[in-house]
Design a protein around this motif. Structure first.
Motif, mmCIF file in Angstrom:
data_model
loop_
_atom_site.group_PDB
_atom_site.id
_atom_site.type_symbol
_atom_site.label_atom_id
_atom_site.label_comp_id
_atom_site.label_asym_id
_atom_site.label_seq_id
_atom_site.Cartn_x
_atom_site.Cartn_y
_atom_site.Cartn_z
ATOM 1 N N LEU A 24 -42.500 6.024 39.240
ATOM 2 C CA LEU A 24 -43.687 6.503 38.548
ATOM 3 C C LEU A 24 -43.419 7.784 37.771
ATOM 4 O O LEU A 24 -44.062 8.051 36.753
ATOM 5 N N ASP A 25 -42.478 8.578 38.243
ATOM 6 C CA ASP A 25 -42.125 9.811 37.526
ATOM 7 C C ASP A 25 -41.644 9.505 36.110
ATOM 8 O O ASP A 25 -41.826 10.305 35.193
ATOM 9 N N LYS A 26 -41.011 8.368 35.939
ATOM 10 C CA LYS A 26 -40.423 8.005 34.656
ATOM 11 C C LYS A 26 -41.328 7.101 33.819
ATOM 12 O O LYS A 26 -40.967 6.719 32.709
ATOM 13 N N ALA A 27 -42.476 6.749 34.355
ATOM 14 C CA ALA A 27 -43.361 5.823 33.642
ATOM 15 C C ALA A 27 -44.017 6.503 32.444
ATOM 16 O O ALA A 27 -44.482 7.633 32.547
ATOM 17 N N PRO A 28 -44.075 5.851 31.267
ATOM 18 C CA PRO A 28 -44.741 6.433 30.090
ATOM 19 C C PRO A 28 -46.248 6.480 30.284
ATOM 20 O O PRO A 28 -46.819 5.728 31.075
ATOM 21 N N GLU A 29 -46.895 7.345 29.515
ATOM 22 C CA GLU A 29 -48.339 7.540 29.646
ATOM 23 C C GLU A 29 -49.104 6.247 29.398
ATOM 24 O O GLU A 29 -50.094 5.955 30.084
ATOM 25 N N ALA A 30 -48.644 5.466 28.416
ATOM 26 C CA ALA A 30 -49.359 4.228 28.082
ATOM 27 C C ALA A 30 -49.435 3.291 29.274
ATOM 28 O O ALA A 30 -50.447 2.631 29.513
ATOM 29 N N ASP A 31 -48.357 3.226 30.050
ATOM 30 C CA ASP A 31 -48.346 2.354 31.223
ATOM 31 C C ASP A 31 -49.292 2.856 32.298
ATOM 32 O O ASP A 31 -49.853 2.060 33.078
ATOM 33 N N PHE A 61 -56.054 21.594 29.410
ATOM 34 C CA PHE A 61 -55.455 20.296 29.736
ATOM 35 C C PHE A 61 -55.133 19.505 28.467
ATOM 36 O O PHE A 61 -54.146 18.762 28.426
ATOM 37 N N GLN A 62 -55.958 19.644 27.453
ATOM 38 C CA GLN A 62 -55.668 18.966 26.189
ATOM 39 C C GLN A 62 -54.375 19.475 25.578
ATOM 40 O O GLN A 62 -53.581 18.716 25.007
ATOM 41 N N GLU A 63 -54.125 20.786 25.706
ATOM 42 C CA GLU A 63 -52.934 21.396 25.127
ATOM 43 C C GLU A 63 -51.681 21.180 25.982
ATOM 44 O O GLU A 63 -50.599 20.957 25.442
ATOM 45 N N SER A 64 -51.809 21.257 27.283
ATOM 46 C CA SER A 64 -50.623 21.291 28.152
ATOM 47 C C SER A 64 -50.331 19.996 28.895
ATOM 48 O O SER A 64 -49.171 19.693 29.173
ATOM 49 N N ASP A 65 -51.357 19.234 29.220
ATOM 50 C CA ASP A 65 -51.161 18.006 30.007
ATOM 51 C C ASP A 65 -50.731 16.876 29.074
ATOM 52 O O ASP A 65 -51.514 15.995 28.723
ATOM 53 N N THR A 66 -49.481 16.903 28.688
ATOM 54 C CA THR A 66 -48.999 15.977 27.651
ATOM 55 C C THR A 66 -48.985 14.517 28.085
ATOM 56 O O THR A 66 -49.117 13.626 27.253
ATOM 57 N N ASN A 67 -48.793 14.255 29.383
ATOM 58 C CA ASN A 67 -48.786 12.849 29.810
ATOM 59 C C ASN A 67 -50.166 12.373 30.257
ATOM 60 O O ASN A 67 -50.323 11.245 30.716
ATOM 61 N N ARG A 68 -51.156 13.283 30.135
ATOM 62 C CA ARG A 68 -52.556 12.945 30.414
ATOM 63 C C ARG A 68 -52.754 12.369 31.826
ATOM 64 O O ARG A 68 -53.528 11.432 32.021
ATOM 65 N N ASP A 69 -52.076 12.981 32.795
ATOM 66 C CA ASP A 69 -52.253 12.504 34.163
ATOM 67 C C ASP A 69 -53.236 13.358 34.945
ATOM 68 O O ASP A 69 -53.475 13.148 36.121
ATOM 69 N N GLY A 70 -53.815 14.365 34.296
ATOM 70 C CA GLY A 70 -54.796 15.196 34.967
ATOM 71 C C GLY A 70 -54.208 16.335 35.768
ATOM 72 O O GLY A 70 -54.940 17.068 36.428
ATOM 73 N N LEU A 71 -52.902 16.515 35.707
ATOM 74 C CA LEU A 71 -52.214 17.618 36.360
ATOM 75 C C LEU A 71 -51.266 18.267 35.355
ATOM 76 O O LEU A 71 -50.800 17.615 34.429
ATOM 77 N N ILE A 72 -50.990 19.538 35.551
ATOM 78 C CA ILE A 72 -50.028 20.225 34.697
ATOM 79 C C ILE A 72 -48.799 20.561 35.537
ATOM 80 O O ILE A 72 -48.875 21.373 36.463
ATOM 81 N N SER A 73 -47.697 19.915 35.214
ATOM 82 C CA SER A 73 -46.461 20.161 35.945
ATOM 83 C C SER A 73 -45.814 21.446 35.429
ATOM 84 O O SER A 73 -46.179 21.959 34.367
ATOM 85 N N PHE A 74 -44.837 21.949 36.177
ATOM 86 C CA PHE A 74 -44.148 23.160 35.729
ATOM 87 C C PHE A 74 -43.452 22.912 34.400
ATOM 88 O O PHE A 74 -43.461 23.767 33.510
ATOM 89 N N GLN A 75 -42.878 21.734 34.219
ATOM 90 C CA GLN A 75 -42.181 21.428 32.979
ATOM 91 C C GLN A 75 -43.144 21.392 31.805
ATOM 92 O O GLN A 75 -42.844 21.884 30.716
ATOM 93 N N GLU A 76 -44.334 20.810 32.017
ATOM 94 C CA GLU A 76 -45.337 20.782 30.956
ATOM 95 C C GLU A 76 -45.778 22.206 30.603
ATOM 96 O O GLU A 76 -45.949 22.530 29.423
ATOM 97 N N PHE A 77 -45.951 23.032 31.618
ATOM 98 C CA PHE A 77 -46.331 24.419 31.375
ATOM 99 C C PHE A 77 -45.230 25.157 30.625
ATOM 100 O O PHE A 77 -45.487 25.896 29.671
ATOM 101 N N LEU A 78 -43.994 24.948 31.041
ATOM 102 C CA LEU A 78 -42.861 25.601 30.389
ATOM 103 C C LEU A 78 -42.753 25.162 28.933
ATOM 104 O O LEU A 78 -42.497 25.981 28.036
ATOM 105 N N ASP A 79 -42.938 23.870 28.677
ATOM 106 C CA ASP A 79 -42.900 23.360 27.302
ATOM 107 C C ASP A 79 -43.991 24.011 26.450
ATOM 108 O O ASP A 79 -43.769 24.315 25.270
#
Length: 434
Positions: free
Chosen positions: A73-80, A297-315
């Motif tokens: 699931l970590d590797k699953a794209p947002e669309a899936d 969340f619109q700006e940082s939650d790039t995979n739209r999973d409702g959570l902001i990971s450290f990598q998303e925050f760093l990006d």
């Protein structure tokens, strides 16, 4: 509540997206220079938005116990994730977990049967063929938890959480239109001199409300650095994204959920809204916090999973927009409804008054506009329907029989009605901001 698959899975907050945990908030300085504990406005938690919250939580905990499933699931794209295609991976969950999911589903079906029986017992006229059936699981198969169950749970949770945000905005629009309606009705009861005095006081309140420090764009560098300095008591020059993320990852799961993100806005909100200031509307503060949360969340939650990971925050910290110190436009600076929407709202409210008069009641008037909305309520205080009824009953009992009664709007908490003179008197001796 834990987000799906231990917060570490891309699918996580597609199923949950927010936690029930309560976080301690900092002690902040009020506009008058006093220190007091600051609390975030309460918002509906998962139990109020999702009636199948327990079932969701149990499924989450079962799935997160399978490490191989989590890695996929970590590797699953947002669309899936959004389409529910990821549910196909359920076939690869180990036998122990599948057995546990089967039992969880059986318990949920038993709960639904019990509710259906209770509903039937309440009325012999119930149409069982058209009884609303919960859509968060597959009722056709009651013995095992399958791909269809996970697919339904993902889609239903996503729809319900999106609907909760939509309803919140719609309720706030109604609240703002009700304030304007009450203001206009109150003005009709005033003479010319009273209107001028009333308007002067209103302008004074608005100017006081506007006198505050700059509101930074939620989630940008300037805003986070201010939290780092004033809330975390660190040197602004030493701001470090990694340390900042870890400090505010309260549960230490490697992700920011909605509550953890909203806690970052307390200092910004305190600049504009204080519960002891008559010019500040606490309902607007609560809405402000939710819109800040939606923005981040619109700006940082790039995979739209409702959570902001450290990598998303760093990006996000590496983007050009992160370093822009734009000023945030608060809700009172934005139109919340169109002229046409207000005219329709006004028409409905006046029809309601006319209908009550036609039914033989005393002439009804809407509660006079209160220029100090909710000033005595604590930040984020949510009045339940029962509490509203109790307050209204108490108010009614205190009004003399020959006095006009306030029109009760079931959707908007009403305050004690004021006549024109009382309204003007209520605006006297307004404390100045320090």
């Amino acid at each position: 509540m834990k987000a799906l698959l231990g917060y570490g899975v891309v699918m996580a907050a597609m199923l949950v997206g927010w936690t029930i945990s309560i976080h301690a908030l900092p002690v902040t300085k009020t506009k008058k220079g006093e220190y007091e504990a600051t609390t975030a406005p309460e918002t509906p938690d998962v139990e109020t938005a999702l009636e199948y919250e327990r079932y969701l939580k149990e499924v989450v905990e079962a799935l997160e116990s399978d490490p191989d499933f989590r890695k996929k699931l970590d590797k699953a794209p947002e669309a899936d994730i959004r389409s529910g295609k990821i549910a196909q991976e359920l076939d690869y969950v180990n036998h122990h977990v599948r057995t546990k999911l089967d039992e969880i589903k059986r318990r949920e079906l038993e709960r639904l049967r019990t509710l259906a029986n209770k509903q039937y017992e309440l009325s012999n006229d119930i149409d069982r063929d058209h009884l609303k059936v919960p859509q968060h699981l597959n009722h056709a198969n009651e013995h095992s938890f399958e791909i269809e169950d996970l697919l339904k749970l993902i889609k239903k949770t996503s729809e319900d959480l999106a609907e909760a945000d939509r309803k919140r905005r719609a309720d706030f629009k109604e609240y703002e239109m009700q304030k304007e309606f009450e203001r206009e009705m109150a003005l009709q009861e005033m003479n010319e001199e009273q209107r001028k005095e009333f308007q002067r006081k209103q302008d004074e309140l608005k100017q006081k409300h506007k006198k505050h420090e700059k509101i930074h764009q939620p989630g940008n560098k300037a805003q986070l650095e201010e939290v780092w300095e004033k809330q975390d008591h660190m040197d602004r020059q030493d701001f470090d994204p990694h340390s900042f993320f870890m400090i505010h990852d309260v549960d230490g799961n490697g992700f920011w959920d909605e509550n953890e993100v909203k806690a970052l806005f307390i200092k910004e909100l305190d600049k504009v809204y204080q519960s002891n200031m008559p010019e500040d509307d606490m309902r607007e503060r609560a809405e402000e916090m939710e819109r800040m949360r939606e923005h981040v969340f619109q700006e940082s939650d790039t995979n739209r999973d409702g959570l902001i990971s450290f990598q998303e925050f760093l990006d996000q910290t590496k983007r050009e927009e992160f370093n822009r110190d734009s000023e945030w436009q608060t809700v009172d600076q934005q139109p919340q409804y169109t002229h046409e929407e207000y005219l329709e709202f006004e028409r409905r409210r006046k029809e309601e008054i006319d209908r009550m008069i036609a039914q033989g009641m005393n002439k009804q008037q809407p509660a006079a506009y209160n220029p100090l909305p909710q000033q005595q309520q604590p930040v984020g205080h949510n009045i339940s329907p029962q509490e509203q009824n109790n307050v209204r009953a108490a108010q009614q009992s205190q009004i003399a029989p020959n006095q006009p009664q306030p029109l009760l709007n079931n959707n908007i908490p009403q305050q004690q009605p004021l006549n024109a003179d009382a309204m003007l008197q209520s605006q006297q001796n307004i404390p100045n901001k320090q």
